[in-house]
Design an enzyme around this catalytic site. Structure first.
Site, PDB file in Angstrom:
ATOM      1  N   ASP A   1      16.333 -50.146 -46.419  1.00 35.81           N
ATOM      2  CA  ASP A   1      14.984 -50.438 -45.931  1.00 35.81           C
ATOM      3  C   ASP A   1      14.818 -49.738 -44.586  1.00 35.81           C
ATOM      4  O   ASP A   1      15.743 -49.743 -43.758  1.00 35.81           O
ATOM      5  CB  ASP A   1      14.762 -51.939 -45.778  1.00 35.81           C
ATOM      6  CG  ASP A   1      13.307 -52.281 -45.536  1.00 35.81           C
ATOM      7  OD1 ASP A   1      12.583 -52.476 -46.533  1.00 35.81           O
ATOM      8  OD2 ASP A   1      12.885 -52.346 -44.362  1.00 35.81           O
TER       9      ASP A   1
ATOM     10  N   ASP B   1      12.545 -50.374 -42.018  1.00 41.03           N
ATOM     11  CA  ASP B   1      12.198 -51.132 -40.804  1.00 41.03           C
ATOM     12  C   ASP B   1      12.861 -52.511 -40.744  1.00 41.03           C
ATOM     13  O   ASP B   1      12.558 -53.311 -39.858  1.00 41.03           O
ATOM     14  CB  ASP B   1      10.683 -51.282 -40.701  1.00 41.03           C
ATOM     15  CG  ASP B   1      10.077 -51.959 -41.925  1.00 41.03           C
ATOM     16  OD1 ASP B   1      10.855 -52.398 -42.807  1.00 41.03           O
ATOM     17  OD2 ASP B   1       8.840 -52.059 -42.000  1.00 41.03           O
TER      18      ASP B   1
ATOM     19  N   ASP C   1      21.279 -71.759 -55.345  1.00 41.07           N
ATOM     20  CA  ASP C   1      22.294 -72.628 -55.938  1.00 41.07           C
ATOM     21  C   ASP C   1      23.180 -71.867 -56.929  1.00 41.07           C
ATOM     22  O   ASP C   1      24.364 -72.171 -57.090  1.00 41.07           O
ATOM     23  CB  ASP C   1      21.666 -73.854 -56.594  1.00 41.07           C
ATOM     24  CG  ASP C   1      20.631 -73.523 -57.654  1.00 41.07           C
ATOM     25  OD1 ASP C   1      20.270 -72.339 -57.782  1.00 41.07           O
ATOM     26  OD2 ASP C   1      20.164 -74.459 -58.335  1.00 41.07           O
TER      27      ASP C   1
ATOM     28  N   HIS D   1      27.022 -71.296 -56.622  1.00 47.67           N
ATOM     29  CA  HIS D   1      27.819 -71.690 -57.790  1.00 47.67           C
ATOM     30  C   HIS D   1      28.867 -70.629 -58.096  1.00 47.67           C
ATOM     31  O   HIS D   1      30.057 -70.941 -58.276  1.00 47.67           O
ATOM     32  CB  HIS D   1      26.869 -71.896 -58.980  1.00 47.67           C
ATOM     33  CG  HIS D   1      27.565 -72.182 -60.280  1.00 47.67           C
ATOM     34  ND1 HIS D   1      27.550 -73.429 -60.873  1.00 47.67           N
ATOM     35  CD2 HIS D   1      28.292 -71.389 -61.121  1.00 47.67           C
ATOM     36  CE1 HIS D   1      28.236 -73.383 -62.005  1.00 47.67           C
ATOM     37  NE2 HIS D   1      28.696 -72.147 -62.178  1.00 47.67           N
ATOM     38  N   GLU D   2      28.444 -69.367 -58.168  1.00 50.70           N
ATOM     39  CA  GLU D   2      29.382 -68.295 -58.517  1.00 50.70           C
ATOM     40  C   GLU D   2      30.443 -68.108 -57.442  1.00 50.70           C
ATOM     41  O   GLU D   2      31.622 -67.910 -57.741  1.00 50.70           O
ATOM     42  CB  GLU D   2      28.626 -66.988 -58.756  1.00 50.70           C
ATOM     43  CG  GLU D   2      27.640 -67.029 -59.910  1.00 50.70           C
ATOM     44  CD  GLU D   2      28.275 -67.449 -61.225  1.00 50.70           C
ATOM     45  OE1 GLU D   2      29.478 -67.219 -61.415  1.00 50.70           O
ATOM     46  OE2 GLU D   2      27.554 -68.036 -62.064  1.00 50.70           O
TER      47      GLU D   2
ATOM     48  N   HIS E   1      33.288 -70.504 -57.634  1.00 52.12           N
ATOM     49  CA  HIS E   1      34.355 -70.173 -58.581  1.00 52.12           C
ATOM     50  C   HIS E   1      35.494 -69.445 -57.863  1.00 52.12           C
ATOM     51  O   HIS E   1      36.671 -69.598 -58.228  1.00 52.12           O
ATOM     52  CB  HIS E   1      33.814 -69.291 -59.711  1.00 52.12           C
ATOM     53  CG  HIS E   1      33.074 -70.056 -60.768  1.00 52.12           C
ATOM     54  ND1 HIS E   1      33.613 -71.133 -61.426  1.00 52.12           N
ATOM     55  CD2 HIS E   1      31.826 -69.880 -61.295  1.00 52.12           C
ATOM     56  CE1 HIS E   1      32.751 -71.605 -62.305  1.00 52.12           C
ATOM     57  NE2 HIS E   1      31.648 -70.857 -62.256  1.00 52.12           N
TER      58      HIS E   1
ATOM     59  N   TYR F   1      39.925 -72.189 -67.124  1.00 51.74           N
ATOM     60  CA  TYR F   1      38.535 -72.183 -67.554  1.00 51.74           C
ATOM     61  C   TYR F   1      38.429 -72.553 -69.033  1.00 51.74           C
ATOM     62  O   TYR F   1      37.967 -71.759 -69.863  1.00 51.74           O
ATOM     63  CB  TYR F   1      37.919 -70.808 -67.291  1.00 51.74           C
ATOM     64  CG  TYR F   1      36.408 -70.815 -67.184  1.00 51.74           C
ATOM     65  CD1 TYR F   1      35.770 -71.604 -66.234  1.00 51.74           C
ATOM     66  CD2 TYR F   1      35.628 -70.029 -68.013  1.00 51.74           C
ATOM     67  CE1 TYR F   1      34.396 -71.612 -66.110  1.00 51.74           C
ATOM     68  CE2 TYR F   1      34.245 -70.021 -67.915  1.00 51.74           C
ATOM     69  CZ  TYR F   1      33.634 -70.821 -66.958  1.00 51.74           C
ATOM     70  OH  TYR F   1      32.260 -70.826 -66.847  1.00 51.74           O
TER      71      TYR F   1
ATOM     72  N   GLU G   1      33.490 -75.825 -63.669  1.00 53.84           N
ATOM     73  CA  GLU G   1      32.042 -75.638 -63.657  1.00 53.84           C
ATOM     74  C   GLU G   1      31.347 -76.693 -62.799  1.00 53.84           C
ATOM     75  O   GLU G   1      30.401 -76.404 -62.073  1.00 53.84           O
ATOM     76  CB  GLU G   1      31.494 -75.676 -65.083  1.00 53.84           C
ATOM     77  CG  GLU G   1      31.576 -74.360 -65.819  1.00 53.84           C
ATOM     78  CD  GLU G   1      30.697 -73.304 -65.176  1.00 53.84           C
ATOM     79  OE1 GLU G   1      29.533 -73.600 -64.841  1.00 53.84           O
ATOM     80  OE2 GLU G   1      31.175 -72.177 -64.990  1.00 53.84           O
TER      81      GLU G   1
ATOM     82  N   GLU H   1      22.778 -75.156 -51.284  1.00 55.57           N
ATOM     83  CA  GLU H   1      21.316 -75.084 -51.350  1.00 55.57           C
ATOM     84  C   GLU H   1      20.687 -76.081 -50.389  1.00 55.57           C
ATOM     85  O   GLU H   1      19.722 -75.781 -49.690  1.00 55.57           O
ATOM     86  CB  GLU H   1      20.859 -75.373 -52.783  1.00 55.57           C
ATOM     87  CG  GLU H   1      19.361 -75.241 -52.989  1.00 55.57           C
ATOM     88  CD  GLU H   1      18.952 -75.547 -54.408  1.00 55.57           C
ATOM     89  OE1 GLU H   1      18.145 -74.773 -54.963  1.00 55.57           O
ATOM     90  OE2 GLU H   1      19.425 -76.559 -54.969  1.00 55.57           O
TER      91      GLU H   1
ATOM     92  N   ASP I   1      16.934 -79.927 -55.027  1.00 59.24           N
ATOM     93  CA  ASP I   1      16.900 -81.168 -55.777  1.00 59.24           C
ATOM     94  C   ASP I   1      18.207 -81.240 -56.564  1.00 59.24           C
ATOM     95  O   ASP I   1      19.181 -80.581 -56.191  1.00 59.24           O
ATOM     96  CB  ASP I   1      15.657 -81.269 -56.668  1.00 59.24           C
ATOM     97  CG  ASP I   1      15.567 -80.141 -57.698  1.00 59.24           C
ATOM     98  OD1 ASP I   1      16.591 -79.479 -57.961  1.00 59.24           O
ATOM     99  OD2 ASP I   1      14.468 -79.926 -58.230  1.00 59.24           O
TER     100      ASP I   1
ATOM    101  N   GLU J   1      16.627 -74.357 -60.772  1.00 62.77           N
ATOM    102  CA  GLU J   1      15.205 -74.706 -60.801  1.00 62.77           C
ATOM    103  C   GLU J   1      14.331 -73.675 -60.096  1.00 62.77           C
ATOM    104  O   GLU J   1      13.126 -73.576 -60.358  1.00 62.77           O
ATOM    105  CB  GLU J   1      14.986 -76.086 -60.177  1.00 62.77           C
ATOM    106  CG  GLU J   1      15.116 -76.169 -58.649  1.00 62.77           C
ATOM    107  CD  GLU J   1      16.552 -76.258 -58.162  1.00 62.77           C
ATOM    108  OE1 GLU J   1      16.762 -76.418 -56.959  1.00 62.77           O
ATOM    109  OE2 GLU J   1      17.464 -76.168 -59.010  1.00 62.77           O
TER     110      GLU J   1
ATOM    111  N   ASP K   1      32.177 -72.841 -76.357  1.00 65.90           N
ATOM    112  CA  ASP K   1      31.978 -72.790 -74.904  1.00 65.90           C
ATOM    113  C   ASP K   1      33.293 -73.058 -74.171  1.00 65.90           C
ATOM    114  O   ASP K   1      33.342 -73.809 -73.205  1.00 65.90           O
ATOM    115  CB  ASP K   1      30.900 -73.804 -74.486  1.00 65.90           C
ATOM    116  CG  ASP K   1      30.565 -73.746 -72.995  1.00 65.90           C
ATOM    117  OD1 ASP K   1      30.592 -72.648 -72.419  1.00 65.90           O
ATOM    118  OD2 ASP K   1      30.274 -74.817 -72.412  1.00 65.90           O
TER     119      ASP K   1
ATOM    120  N   HIS L   1      30.645 -75.740 -69.827  1.00 59.07           N
ATOM    121  CA  HIS L   1      29.323 -75.888 -69.232  1.00 59.07           C
ATOM    122  C   HIS L   1      28.641 -77.182 -69.643  1.00 59.07           C
ATOM    123  O   HIS L   1      27.658 -77.589 -69.012  1.00 59.07           O
ATOM    124  CB  HIS L   1      28.423 -74.706 -69.635  1.00 59.07           C
ATOM    125  CG  HIS L   1      28.843 -73.403 -69.061  1.00 59.07           C
ATOM    126  ND1 HIS L   1      29.666 -72.524 -69.735  1.00 59.07           N
ATOM    127  CD2 HIS L   1      28.566 -72.819 -67.870  1.00 59.07           C
ATOM    128  CE1 HIS L   1      29.875 -71.453 -68.980  1.00 59.07           C
ATOM    129  NE2 HIS L   1      29.221 -71.603 -67.845  1.00 59.07           N
TER     130      HIS L   1
END
Length: 937
Positions: free
Chosen positions: A287, A289, A367, A371-372, A375, A386, A395, A406, A415, A420, A452, A457
């Site tokens: 960027d 400026d 969030d 989250h990542e 890990h 896992y 997880e 967050e 929340d 979300e 899964d 998850h």
């Protein structure tokens, strides 16, 4: 429903397991009992009066930990936390080979061991050298993955890996590591194998697989996808978080999304993959400026979201937990944006984060970024596998700290939903069921199976809801129909407990039960056992279906001395142990203690206080005795009573059952009338066992007694190291009574018996039927705690009862407490084969016989068996003396069936349920005993 047919397997001697395959179980550690308390399997707390050196504990007390020759605990890591405690993490090795997921942790204050925990399974020998070479294992792994392109072929990815690890030779090219591993990661009593572990990172199609190959046969044992899915000041118009202040660096060409020296010197870097998959072609975001109102706001604003999210998450862990980056070693926090075309996911690959664009909605919300990155925190602490329950915890911790980061970045955004900010959420911590996830352990929506990675998850919802309740509080009724009420302690305090649990108490194969124990220890460390936070941790786990809700925190009775059941009388002394937990003000002089007994009896007596230090205890014998002279069951409960106790509802109480029973000679207990059962037979079931009377379960369809197992996942298979009754005491159920034979010359216990066992073990382990049965289905008769005879099933589901007879004559000099005991594994309800491990009993009676004092050789010589070989019927004839009893055994000495006298000199045995093979018949006549061999065709 399709019927499964399982053929009988004949074994003439002990069956051999396949090479390099061994039974698994978390070893009991009876030696620890002399040093302290095992509060739960694998969780140890030293006794208050024992001072143990933490540093030398694993070596000095190897025998107490149950370590065998050739086994060692190798130190992996030492960390000091914010409280000054030192935590050491050890890896179990067998002959120098690590056992996957087997770790032991010690926790010390000022060098003194405060607690220890971990998972140490048995991996017995013989231990063999691998037949498959490491290079062959790598070749097999590459053939299995069969990718178009690999990460070691990506020069940019390799350069970033070397930079992040500080190793100029680092490469993504796979290497094979020799390990012992089980068939899955659920800590079941499955089989261990010596295996080559190979990780293959593919660029296209994108995957990062962990593969295990049997080191003897080369067979692929399992594979696991390990990608975890989901200094100029500038201003950025982000896609999901509004206008935010970010930090970039300034160059002659402009500003780019890199920040140098954040916090303790960490760099935060965000790169553009331009919807490609070649990390070598990644570019900086620029960027002119430093006001980041991007030309392509639909996509490039997501880059500033990710950059700002990484900064916020780094700050959260540093400022709240004093953690310097995901590895606590100051590694750069790197993100790649615009991965592939319409790639709808985000993942942590072990070194950095990658985000796809999805449907023009890149998953770069705060969030999700947090989250990542969490890990990575998990990878460099507990390293939770896992898959299955460890994967669900993995997880869940990412959801927990994603939510906390967050909230720290902008409370208005936060929340209890995950994702979300994109306009659609995909999980809810406050209401997991909204998105099809469970809020109760193994309750509604719980996923059982391999989908899964075993529901990582989905089943994460249980700890997510625990954390929500711990933070906010709540009440209701869970899926087990158990009401609960939790007082919230706030996000910040709950986050401190969760972080300490993850980083210092959990191991790679930790289950939900371990997460509960670790959070209890963390709450005790941070806030003390007398704190509301400590109680709320218990209450929140109780709410999601794990453990009890209340733990005593003041004065309490922790033990009532058991009574000698067959010797109790009209004046029994009640002796208790009282402990001071340290949470209430000490009474000035006297403490009231009481006992209550059913049938009704009561004594309340003043006790001169003899304890002042938290954790100390002493014994007290009540002056008023108990009258237990009548046959029946007595429940004796004791507790403390104190006027100065501000919360008497949580007083500790302890209880013990005492019982008097008598089954006189010739009285047959048929269970048809169960109203007086308590006066005849005392039933005690283990926490993982069941015992009951019910119609349709007895001989001939009448009422009988049923014993069966519980949850097989907690049952250990020891393959000769421990007897199952010793190794799995929670699975033992008993039916006991008292008898005296002092005036008799002989005594026998007779009963009708039917035993079943599930085919699960032999199919899962590939072992012999009878060997499987002997470890998961045990039934025995004991007299005063000594085994008189043991019985093993001979078929999975035999239709008929067989009469049994146990000689009690060796015990005639004693007053006998006779117990029929089961130690069973798989319940009928939990068995997919619809059989279960069970014992059915009916017609229990005591008998006496006039036995011959000396054998008559001539009479015994007249005992004949025909036909031999036999078909479905075998006739036994005694030419000189009546036949009283016949027992049929296999060559391992196991009693498979029995016949009792019906009059006359001939016995006819129905052999229809016996598989073909060689057997021994022991025949008792009035002239004595004789053994004869026969063949069943």
């Amino acid at each position: 429903m399709m019927k499964r047919v399982f053929p009988h397997v004949l074994a003439l001697c002990c069956a051999a397991l396949p090479l390099a395959m061994y039974g698994q179980a978390s070893r009991p550690m009876p030696g620890l009992r002399a040093l302290g308390t095992e509060t739960a399997p694998g969780w140890f707390v030293p006794a208050p009066d024992r001072v143990l050196d933490a540093k030398s504990f694993p070596e000095q007390h190897a025998a107490a930990l149950g370590l065998l020759p050739g086994e060692q605990l190798a130190l992996l890591k030492t960390e000091t936390d914010a409280l000054g405690w030192v935590h050491q993490r050890y890896q179990l090795t067998v002959q120098g080979v690590p056992v996957e997921g087997a770790q032991w942790l010690t926790h010390a204050e000022n060098g003194i061991l405060r607690s220890a925990n971990g998972y140490l399974p048995y991996v017995p020998g013989p231990h063999r050298l691998p037949q498959l070479a490491a290079a062959q294992a790598v070749a097999k792994a590459l053939q299995q993955v069969n990718a178009d392109r690999y990460m070691w072929e990506d020069a940019g990815a390799t350069a970033m890996l070397r930079r992040l690890t500080g190793n100029p030779q680092a490469s993504y090219y796979p290497e094979a590591q020799l390990v012992y591993t089980d068939a899955d990661f659920e800590r079941n009593e499955t089989a261990f194998a010596l295996a080559w572990k190979v990780e293959v990172y593919a660029a296209s199609p994108h995957s990062k697989q962990l593969l295990y190959f049997d080191a003897q046969t080369g067979a692929l044992l399992k594979s696991l996808e390990t990608l975890h899915t989901a200094n100029s000041t500038g201003v950025a118009e982000t896609k999901y978080s509004g206008t935010r202040t970010i930090v970039t660096d300034s160059t002659a060409s402009g500003f780019r999304l890199r920040e140098q020296n954040r916090g303790l010197g960490v760099s935060i870097e965000t790169y553009d993959l331009n919807q490609g998959t070649d990390f070598d072609l990644a570019e900086d975001f620029w960027d002119a400026d430093n006001y980041w109102n991007n030309v392509n706001p639909e996509l490039d604003e997501a880059a500033t979201d990710a950059h700002w999210g990484a900064e916020v998450t780094y700050d959260y862990f540093l400022q709240t937990h004093n953690r310097n980056s995901y590895d606590n070693a100051g590694s750069p926090v790197v993100s790649y944006i615009h991965y592939d075309v319409a790639f709808f996911n985000a993942f942590w690959n072990g070194q950095w984060m990658t985000f796809g664009d999805g449907n023009n909605s890149p998953l770069t919300g705060l969030d999700v970024v947090a989250h990542e990155l969490t890990h990575g925190v998990t990878q460099y602490s507990a390293d939770l596998v896992y898959a299955y329950e460890p994967g669900a915890l993995n997880e869940s911790f990412s959801d927990i700290f994603g939510n906390l980061a967050e909230h720290a970045g902008d409370a208005a955004l936060a929340d209890w939903r995950i994702g979300e900010g994109f306009g659609f959420a995909f999980r809810s911590m406050s209401n997991p069921k909204q998105f099809g996830n469970p809020d109760t352990y193994k309750g509604n929506n719980w996923l059982a199976g391999t989908f899964d990675n075993g529901g990582v998850h989905i089943n994460s919802g249980v700890q997510n809801y625990w954390f929500y309740l711990l933070s906010e509080g709540g009440s209701g009724t869970n899926d087990r129909n158990v009401p609960y009420a939790v007082t919230g302690i706030g996000r910040e305090a709950a986050g401190q407990i969760a972080y300490r649990n993850l980083v210092y108490y959990l191991t790679p194969l930790s289950q939900y039960a371990d997460a509960r124990m670790g959070s209890i220890r963390a709450a005790e460390d941070l806030f003390g056992t007398c704190s509301p936070a400590y109680q709320s941790v218990f209450a929140a786990w109780h709410a999601v279906g794990i453990g009890t809700a209340i733990r005593s925190l003041d004065f309490g009775v922790v033990h009532v001395e058991p009574f000698e059941s067959c010797e109790i009388g009209a004046a029994e002394q009640v002796t208790i142990t009282v402990q001071y937990f340290g949470c209430d003000t000490l009474p000035p002089q006297l403490l009231q203690v009481a006992y209550f007994a059913e049938p009704f009896a009561l004594s309340v007596e003043p006790l001169q206080l003899g304890i002042t230090l938290p954790g100390s205890s002493f014994t007290y014998t009540f002056q008023q005795p108990l009258d237990m002279s009548a046959n029946g069951t007595y429940s004796v409960v004791s507790r403390t009573l104190s006027a100065t106790d501000p919360d008497f509802t949580n007083d500790s109480s302890a209880f013990v059952f005492a019982y008097r029973t008598a089954l006189p000679e010739a009285d047959t207990l048929t269970f048809e009338q169960t109203a007086s059962l308590g006066a005849q037979l005392h039933l005690r079931e283990g926490s993982e066992g069941n015992i009951e009377t019910a119609s349709g379960l007895g001989a001939g369809g009448s009422t009988g007694l049923l014993m069966e197992g519980g949850d097989r996942d907690a049952f250990g298979i020891f393959w000769g190291f421990l007897d199952p009754f010793e190794g799995n005491p929670d699975y033992t159920s008993q039916a006991c009574f008292c008898a005296s034979g002092s005036a008799l010359d002989s005594m026998h216990l007779s009963f009708d018996l039917r035993q079943t066992f599930s085919p699960f073990r032999e199919i899962n382990l590939g072992i012999d039927s009878l060997l499987a049965a002997s470890w998961v289905n045990n039934f025995r008769v004991t007299v005063n705690g000594r085994e008189a005879q043991r019985f093993t099933p001979y078929a999975h589901n035999p239709p008929q009862f067989t009469p049994q007879r146990v000689d009690l004559t060796p015990f005639l000099a004693e007053t006998m407490r006779i117990c029929l005991e089961s130690n069973l594994n798989q319940s009928r309800a939990g068995d997919g084969f619809e059989i279960g491990d069970a014992v059915y009993l009916d017609n229990i009676r005591i008998e006496t016989d006039a036995w011959a004092t000396a054998a008559d050789p001539d009479a015994l010589a007249g005992v004949q068996l025909f036909p031999n070989p036999a078909g479905s019927l075998l006739t036994i004839r005694s030419t000189a003396a009546p036949v009283l009893e016949v027992q049929v055994r296999n060559l391992m000495g196991q009693t498979l069936m029995a016949w009792q006298r019906q009059g006359g000199t001939e016995a006819v045995l129905d052999l229809a349920a016996l598989p073909a093979g060689l057997y021994v018949a022991e025949i008792r006549t009035q002239a004595g005993r004789v053994q004869r061999q026969f063949v069943r065709e």
